[in-house]
Motif scaffolding. Sequence first.
Motif, PDB file in Angstrom:
ATOM      1  N   TRP A  73     -52.070  63.797 -32.357  1.00 24.06           N
ATOM      2  CA  TRP A  73     -50.713  63.810 -32.889  1.00 24.06           C
ATOM      3  C   TRP A  73     -49.970  64.972 -32.254  1.00 24.06           C
ATOM      4  CZ3 TRP A  73     -47.370  60.778 -35.015  1.00 24.06           C
ATOM      5  CH2 TRP A  73     -46.227  61.321 -35.617  1.00 24.06           C
ATOM      6  N   LEU A  74     -49.001  64.629 -31.432  1.00 24.46           N
ATOM      7  CA  LEU A  74     -48.212  65.641 -30.743  1.00 24.46           C
ATOM      8  C   LEU A  74     -46.906  65.942 -31.461  1.00 24.46           C
ATOM      9  CD1 LEU A  74     -48.748  64.368 -27.092  1.00 24.46           C
ATOM     10  CD2 LEU A  74     -49.885  66.285 -28.222  1.00 24.46           C
ATOM     11  N   GLY A  75     -46.671  65.273 -32.565  1.00 28.28           N
ATOM     12  CA  GLY A  75     -45.437  65.462 -33.327  1.00 28.28           C
ATOM     13  C   GLY A  75     -44.543  64.249 -33.209  1.00 28.28           C
ATOM     14  N   ASP A  76     -43.446  64.296 -33.927  1.00 29.49           N
ATOM     15  CA  ASP A  76     -42.486  63.203 -33.883  1.00 29.49           C
ATOM     16  C   ASP A  76     -41.836  63.128 -32.506  1.00 29.49           C
ATOM     17  OD1 ASP A  76     -42.717  62.285 -36.567  1.00 29.49           O
ATOM     18  OD2 ASP A  76     -41.574  64.035 -37.241  1.00 29.49           O
ATOM     19  N   ALA A  77     -41.271  61.961 -32.213  1.00 32.32           N
ATOM     20  CA  ALA A  77     -40.563  61.781 -30.942  1.00 32.32           C
ATOM     21  C   ALA A  77     -39.419  62.787 -30.841  1.00 32.32           C
ATOM     22  CB  ALA A  77     -40.030  60.352 -30.837  1.00 32.32           C
ATOM     23  N   GLY A  78     -39.234  63.298 -29.659  1.00 40.65           N
ATOM     24  CA  GLY A  78     -38.153  64.248 -29.397  1.00 40.65           C
ATOM     25  C   GLY A  78     -38.141  64.596 -27.930  1.00 40.65           C
ATOM     26  N   SER A  81     -39.537  62.136 -25.442  1.00 41.79           N
ATOM     27  CA  SER A  81     -40.968  61.834 -25.381  1.00 41.79           C
ATOM     28  C   SER A  81     -41.227  60.340 -25.558  1.00 41.79           C
ATOM     29  CB  SER A  81     -41.738  62.633 -26.427  1.00 41.79           C
ATOM     30  OG  SER A  81     -41.332  62.279 -27.736  1.00 41.79           O
ATOM     31  N   ASP A  82     -40.397  59.666 -26.359  1.00 45.65           N
ATOM     32  CA  ASP A  82     -40.579  58.228 -26.533  1.00 45.65           C
ATOM     33  C   ASP A  82     -40.356  57.486 -25.219  1.00 45.65           C
ATOM     34  OD1 ASP A  82     -37.924  59.059 -26.746  1.00 45.65           O
ATOM     35  OD2 ASP A  82     -37.386  57.567 -28.248  1.00 45.65           O
ATOM     36  N   MET A  83     -39.379  57.924 -24.426  1.00 43.99           N
ATOM     37  CA  MET A  83     -39.138  57.319 -23.109  1.00 43.99           C
ATOM     38  C   MET A  83     -40.336  57.562 -22.189  1.00 43.99           C
ATOM     39  SD  MET A  83     -36.172  58.072 -20.275  1.00 43.99           S
ATOM     40  CE  MET A  83     -36.800  59.698 -19.928  1.00 43.99           C
ATOM     41  N   LEU A  84     -40.894  58.749 -22.256  1.00 42.99           N
ATOM     42  CA  LEU A  84     -42.051  59.096 -21.434  1.00 42.99           C
ATOM     43  C   LEU A  84     -43.241  58.201 -21.769  1.00 42.99           C
ATOM     44  CD1 LEU A  84     -43.267  61.147 -19.378  1.00 42.99           C
ATOM     45  CD2 LEU A  84     -43.862  62.559 -21.354  1.00 42.99           C
ATOM     46  N   PHE A  85     -43.519  58.004 -23.057  1.00 42.23           N
ATOM     47  CA  PHE A  85     -44.645  57.160 -23.454  1.00 42.23           C
ATOM     48  C   PHE A  85     -44.380  55.683 -23.172  1.00 42.23           C
ATOM     49  CE2 PHE A  85     -45.927  60.984 -25.767  1.00 42.23           C
ATOM     50  CZ  PHE A  85     -47.250  61.046 -25.366  1.00 42.23           C
ATOM     51  N   GLN A  88     -45.148  55.308 -19.526  1.00 47.93           N
ATOM     52  CA  GLN A  88     -46.591  55.350 -19.294  1.00 47.93           C
ATOM     53  C   GLN A  88     -47.243  54.059 -19.761  1.00 47.93           C
ATOM     54  OE1 GLN A  88     -49.269  55.541 -21.718  1.00 47.93           O
ATOM     55  NE2 GLN A  88     -50.731  55.551 -20.040  1.00 47.93           N
ATOM     56  N   SER A  89     -46.797  53.512 -20.889  1.00 47.55           N
ATOM     57  CA  SER A  89     -47.422  52.297 -21.411  1.00 47.55           C
ATOM     58  C   SER A  89     -47.165  51.089 -20.514  1.00 47.55           C
ATOM     59  CB  SER A  89     -46.960  52.008 -22.839  1.00 47.55           C
ATOM     60  OG  SER A  89     -45.606  51.626 -22.846  1.00 47.55           O
ATOM     61  N   GLN A  90     -46.154  51.173 -19.684  1.00 46.37           N
ATOM     62  CA  GLN A  90     -45.872  50.107 -18.715  1.00 46.37           C
ATOM     63  C   GLN A  90     -46.638  50.350 -17.412  1.00 46.37           C
ATOM     64  OE1 GLN A  90     -41.636  50.248 -18.289  1.00 46.37           O
ATOM     65  NE2 GLN A  90     -41.287  49.870 -20.445  1.00 46.37           N
ATOM     66  N   ALA A 102     -35.627  62.556 -13.293  1.00 46.16           N
ATOM     67  CA  ALA A 102     -35.364  63.903 -13.796  1.00 46.16           C
ATOM     68  C   ALA A 102     -35.581  63.971 -15.310  1.00 46.16           C
ATOM     69  CB  ALA A 102     -33.942  64.328 -13.443  1.00 46.16           C
ATOM     70  N   ARG A 103     -35.144  62.924 -16.039  1.00 48.45           N
ATOM     71  CA  ARG A 103     -35.352  62.885 -17.489  1.00 48.45           C
ATOM     72  C   ARG A 103     -36.836  62.813 -17.826  1.00 48.45           C
ATOM     73  NH1 ARG A 103     -32.187  58.346 -20.337  1.00 48.45           N
ATOM     74  NH2 ARG A 103     -33.199  59.266 -22.164  1.00 48.45           N
ATOM     75  N   LEU A 104     -37.602  62.008 -17.071  1.00 51.69           N
ATOM     76  CA  LEU A 104     -39.039  61.913 -17.305  1.00 51.69           C
ATOM     77  C   LEU A 104     -39.726  63.250 -17.051  1.00 51.69           C
ATOM     78  CD1 LEU A 104     -39.767  58.406 -15.758  1.00 51.69           C
ATOM     79  CD2 LEU A 104     -40.086  59.041 -18.163  1.00 51.69           C
ATOM     80  N   LYS A 105     -39.317  63.923 -16.002  1.00 53.09           N
ATOM     81  CA  LYS A 105     -39.903  65.231 -15.673  1.00 53.09           C
ATOM     82  C   LYS A 105     -39.610  66.232 -16.794  1.00 53.09           C
ATOM     83  CE  LYS A 105     -39.845  68.833 -12.115  1.00 53.09           C
ATOM     84  NZ  LYS A 105     -39.254  69.981 -12.798  1.00 53.09           N
ATOM     85  N   THR A 106     -38.372  66.263 -17.261  1.00 52.48           N
ATOM     86  CA  THR A 106     -37.989  67.163 -18.344  1.00 52.48           C
ATOM     87  C   THR A 106     -38.744  66.816 -19.626  1.00 52.48           C
ATOM     88  OG1 THR A 106     -35.800  67.461 -17.366  1.00 52.48           O
ATOM     89  CG2 THR A 106     -36.030  68.019 -19.696  1.00 52.48           C
ATOM     90  N   ALA A 107     -38.879  65.509 -19.913  1.00 48.68           N
ATOM     91  CA  ALA A 107     -39.613  65.068 -21.097  1.00 48.68           C
ATOM     92  C   ALA A 107     -41.077  65.494 -21.016  1.00 48.68           C
ATOM     93  CB  ALA A 107     -39.502  63.552 -21.249  1.00 48.68           C
ATOM     94  N   PHE A 108     -41.679  65.347 -19.844  1.00 46.17           N
ATOM     95  CA  PHE A 108     -43.079  65.744 -19.658  1.00 46.17           C
ATOM     96  C   PHE A 108     -43.245  67.249 -19.868  1.00 46.17           C
ATOM     97  CE2 PHE A 108     -46.649  67.091 -16.966  1.00 46.17           C
ATOM     98  CZ  PHE A 108     -47.663  66.362 -17.574  1.00 46.17           C
ATOM     99  N   GLU A 109     -42.337  68.032 -19.306  1.00 45.60           N
ATOM    100  CA  GLU A 109     -42.406  69.486 -19.466  1.00 45.60           C
ATOM    101  C   GLU A 109     -42.252  69.882 -20.938  1.00 45.60           C
ATOM    102  OE1 GLU A 109     -39.359  70.662 -16.725  1.00 45.60           O
ATOM    103  OE2 GLU A 109     -40.730  70.611 -14.998  1.00 45.60           O
TER     104      GLU A 109
END
Length: 129
Positions: A73-78, A81-85, A88-90, A102-109
Amino acid sequence: GPIKPEQVIHIDEQEVSIRPNLCAALHAIRDRRNVTIIWVDALCINQEDIPERSEQVRWMGDIYRTAYRVLVWLGDAGDDSDMLFDYQSQRFAGPIDGNRKARLKTAFEALCSRPYWRRVWIIQEVLIA
């Protein structure tokens, strides 16, 4: 410092106080249709009993190695992070444009900067699992 428990759950007809983060995780994984047996360190190990806690820590490697599935559990989406997952699920399907990249990179960081990763034992538990 210590966070005061703010939520109450019932385990075997006993009231147990838990932290909000654990409460959110339990709600997220709960399946009302099926009985689910889970191991939660904070609930299964008496954190106040140092000898018991030390004994249980010796078993943690075996617990994670033999688990059918380990949920983190990494916490609620924010922070996207939901876009990142979703991405990844695709299985990283198809090319992405520069803005989304750029958004994915920022979300990952942001995901890697969450407090979860600051606990010393977390990395070894994830790797063992």
